[in-house]
Design a protein around this motif. Structure first.
Motif, short mmCIF file in Angstrom:
data_model
loop_
_atom_site.label_atom_id
_atom_site.label_comp_id
_atom_site.label_asym_id
_atom_site.label_seq_id
_atom_site.Cartn_x
_atom_site.Cartn_y
_atom_site.Cartn_z
N ALA A 79 0.83 -1.21 0.00
CA ALA A 79 0.00 0.00 0.00
C ALA A 79 0.87 1.26 0.00
O ALA A 79 0.52 2.26 -0.62
CB ALA A 79 -0.95 -0.01 1.20
N GLU A 98 -7.60 3.72 5.87
CA GLU A 98 -7.24 3.82 4.46
C GLU A 98 -8.50 3.90 3.59
O GLU A 98 -8.54 4.64 2.61
CB GLU A 98 -6.35 2.63 4.06
N LEU A 158 -3.20 -1.31 -5.80
CA LEU A 158 -3.91 -1.92 -4.66
C LEU A 158 -4.72 -3.12 -5.14
O LEU A 158 -4.74 -4.17 -4.49
CB LEU A 158 -4.83 -0.89 -4.00
#
Lengths: 194, 194, 194, 194, 194, 194
Positions: free
Chosen positions: E162, F49, F173
């Motif tokens: 990430a 996140e 991601l």
């Protein structure tokens, strides 16, 4: 958009002007598919090349052997995706969905075959095909060994590699001529038949 | 080296076992060249593919048109060099030397066509061919424009691109099968005939 | 083509104008080879660089050690092929054919060393050399291990890598100056002496 | 870290064991810089190669000409950055900071010379150098034209290209030997002298 | 250079014109660092994007977990080096030197992390991060396995990947806006505090 | 295939276990779309996140400005295709088809945006976006000039580049987590509503 977009940078012959054998072959496809895939019209600009192209295609894609028809189309879609070929991804993606009875598989294989829902055997098949498409000069005995571990015979290996090689040509012809996929292909095989 | 090195990873058929038409075609080449180029023996393992390959080759390489035979072979050598294909560089390099009556041209074009002794027209031809070989998805109208500036018609452009595309296939078949060039090719066209 | 093509983009000194030591060295090569390889004339434009270049070349190519002279030239040809350097492929290809007494080896190694008729030991040597040529920043201990498995000492590894590095420079000098190989090189070592 | 990290994968000679001329040269550098840059110790493993390397380096980096010393070092840093060479970026980055009296310039040029605070003339110089470093086979007349537009003579062009070529070799030698930059270099030229 | 170079291609807001929360956050950084890192001023041109950027950054870089703060910055520097991003290499290089109490580590990791003085565990971490940065579509189970062998949990793997992904974005924003690193960063962490 | 394939390599939280704000946001999407796009479930594994990701996404994709919503999605699809990201091509391809009321556009843009049916203005937009995605370190003033020639303001340029940068992160991601697109996306927007 009043005019239909061109399907080729080159002149596209009228069906009536084509030699009988070529018109016959195109008629046959139209009867079966309900429309004429543009690749036939675009390549008919060169009758001799058309005949050889179709004969080669049929020799590789219609023959018997260890690969199913869905697997052959999967090779086409994976390598055409690697070569950024719009015509082949769209047209053969449609055929792959139909043969594999799987509405999702073509997009998966075209975008990133490593993430597609395929068996390890098919993954090995696609790894070999994409290596032939992109780095054929590095193919060596270990690539054949890996196919054998997954149960492919050497004749299957030829099929995989030859299909990847034939579509290396097709992809370049399509990109060079600006070959446009028929609108019909985009939806084919996506909606389950009832 | 007591045994001759293999010319293919796959079985190579005996001439006697081949269908008549294929044996006939091979006989014809042998009569003309004095030996059988290995590509014929390697691909004869698959008769239908052999026939389509030869028909396609002839349609592109033997036809009339704006490109000379030497120019066609030059396209083959430049793109095969870009694809690191030993068989095609060696075999077609020999033919190019003979057609162009130039013992140096094939090595120049194969190693770095940008440094070869060619006219600006041929340089433009090779730029187009190598772009089709390596980055066909980026071909656009400006590439055609540049060919036209050098006097090429659009039919010539098709020829250039289609030859590059056909050898994109051939290069991959040769690399995949481990096709070995005949020793005879290496020297052909290098020593001026008296 | 009435005029001979230029052998350099830069001025080429007349032999008579060169410092004695450089003229002497060039004379020596001419006596041995029968002609003056263009690299000597092109680099003589810069006498100090000429002297260092020749000294470095001789330190790597003429020294004793675990690599034969043919193997050293093989490294030059493989890495120069990877760098698309016409001068070095043609000139050192000629020397390689002579040292290896093999009229086919140079073209094989230049086009695709993976398909060349070489022993596994030489294949490992070329893998190391080409990695130094193209991806030196990734060289690590495993690359040295593989050389050791094929019987190369670490001093041999230095030789392989240093030759690849020296010709990384030479290839760039040749491409930058537009250095033209002498016509004589193309045929050398191809026709067996009787 | 009790032991100092190795500065080379290969044996590093003791100063006392070196030939007089090499020891003398190293002594000279030490007197001037206050320490011995590791490149001298690593390459001294091969005295003849050492001598040629140093002679070549001096012929390119210490000569008079249209490029300032700072510009020469800037070429080294840009091309060594493009080649991911730790030794050359760190050691020549230090020298560049000192010659250019600019504590920021080396990091800028090493990471992305396109974003560095340089004049358009120096930008053109670095574009040429990096093309020689990465794509020398594509160098052509237009590259020379662009240098001339920025006031560089053809002799300057040779200097730029030859420095890029020499460090193509140095970068590969450093990466191959695992050459470690001296700790002293990292800070040199960063703190303004009072 | 009478004028300070621009820090962005886009307008840079005055602190007084910023929304309170953004000015507060910037004030906080200034109090701690002694200056305002340009990334805050450049991105404040777009307040909503600024807020999301900072929140995301903090969620990844300030959280607890298996990676030390130095390790997180090491990932930033290695991937930013791979992406040729001047701002991130310089700014995060400074932070890395401070967190790792190592004046050499940032330059090593930025130029060629394979040559950096790092433990095998950190090397594995950087291999994973750089693969996410450059070839994320090829990440597969074996990449996770290798991290586990070095003691990383899967949550650590998420953190590594990430951070690499977030700076894939940051690097592109910096390169697109022409974001200029503050001069202060270049020297930070290089001179040991007494 | 009895079990549904995993949508992530990482644990996927149950809706009931999520913080209220995140569950609320997901509920909202479900009410609108009729299903929960997997990106929400996969990223909810990391609530902080998740929040930053969604805030950033909304700041770029829902804001007013010179780009239409369809154009924003077109940027996402083109750059995600260039990055071989299955999730983003499939999910955003669906949204693009709907916003652009064009069942063909997403496949065209994903496979080869150069062949897509788009205006010259949109072509310039995609050229800029894909350059930010693949070669951001080379972005310079000429890239901005070309956008201006097509009527884009500099604020539009920021939008184009920032969307490409944000999805550079998203693509990584998705590839890193093995994020699987919902089956629903594949067909959305392909069949005209009556």
């Amino acid at each position: 958009m009043p005019d239909a977009p061109a399907i080729s940078r080159f002149p596209v012959p009228a069906l009536a002007d084509l030699p009988d054998d070529i018109r016959g072959r195109i008629q046959e496809v139209q009867d079966k598919a309900g429309f004429v895939p543009n690749v036939f019209l675009v390549l008919a600009h060169r009758p001799d090349e058309f005949r050889a192209f179709v004969a080669y295609h049929d020799a590789l894609m219609l023959k018997d052997g260890g690969l199913s028809k869905a697997e052959r189309e999967m090779i086409v879609v994976a390598t055409s995706g690697a070569n950024d070929c719009l015509y082949c991804v769209i047209a053969h993606g449609a055929i792959l969905r139909i043969y594999d009875k799987n509405p999702l598989i073509a997009d998966q294989v075209a975008v990133n075959y490593r993430k597609a829902d395929v068996t390890p055997r098919r993954r090995a098949m696609l790894d070999f095909a994409v290596k032939v498409a992109l780095r054929a000069s590095e193919i060596d005995e270990t690539d054949y060994e890996r196919l054998r571990e997954h149960g492919f015979s050497d004749e299957d290996a030829w099929d995989i590699g030859a299909i990847a090689a034939f579509f290396a040509m097709s992809n370049r012809l399509a990109n060079m001529t600006g070959m446009r996929p028929n609108d019909e292909f985009y939806l084919m095989g996506r909606v389950p038949r009832r």
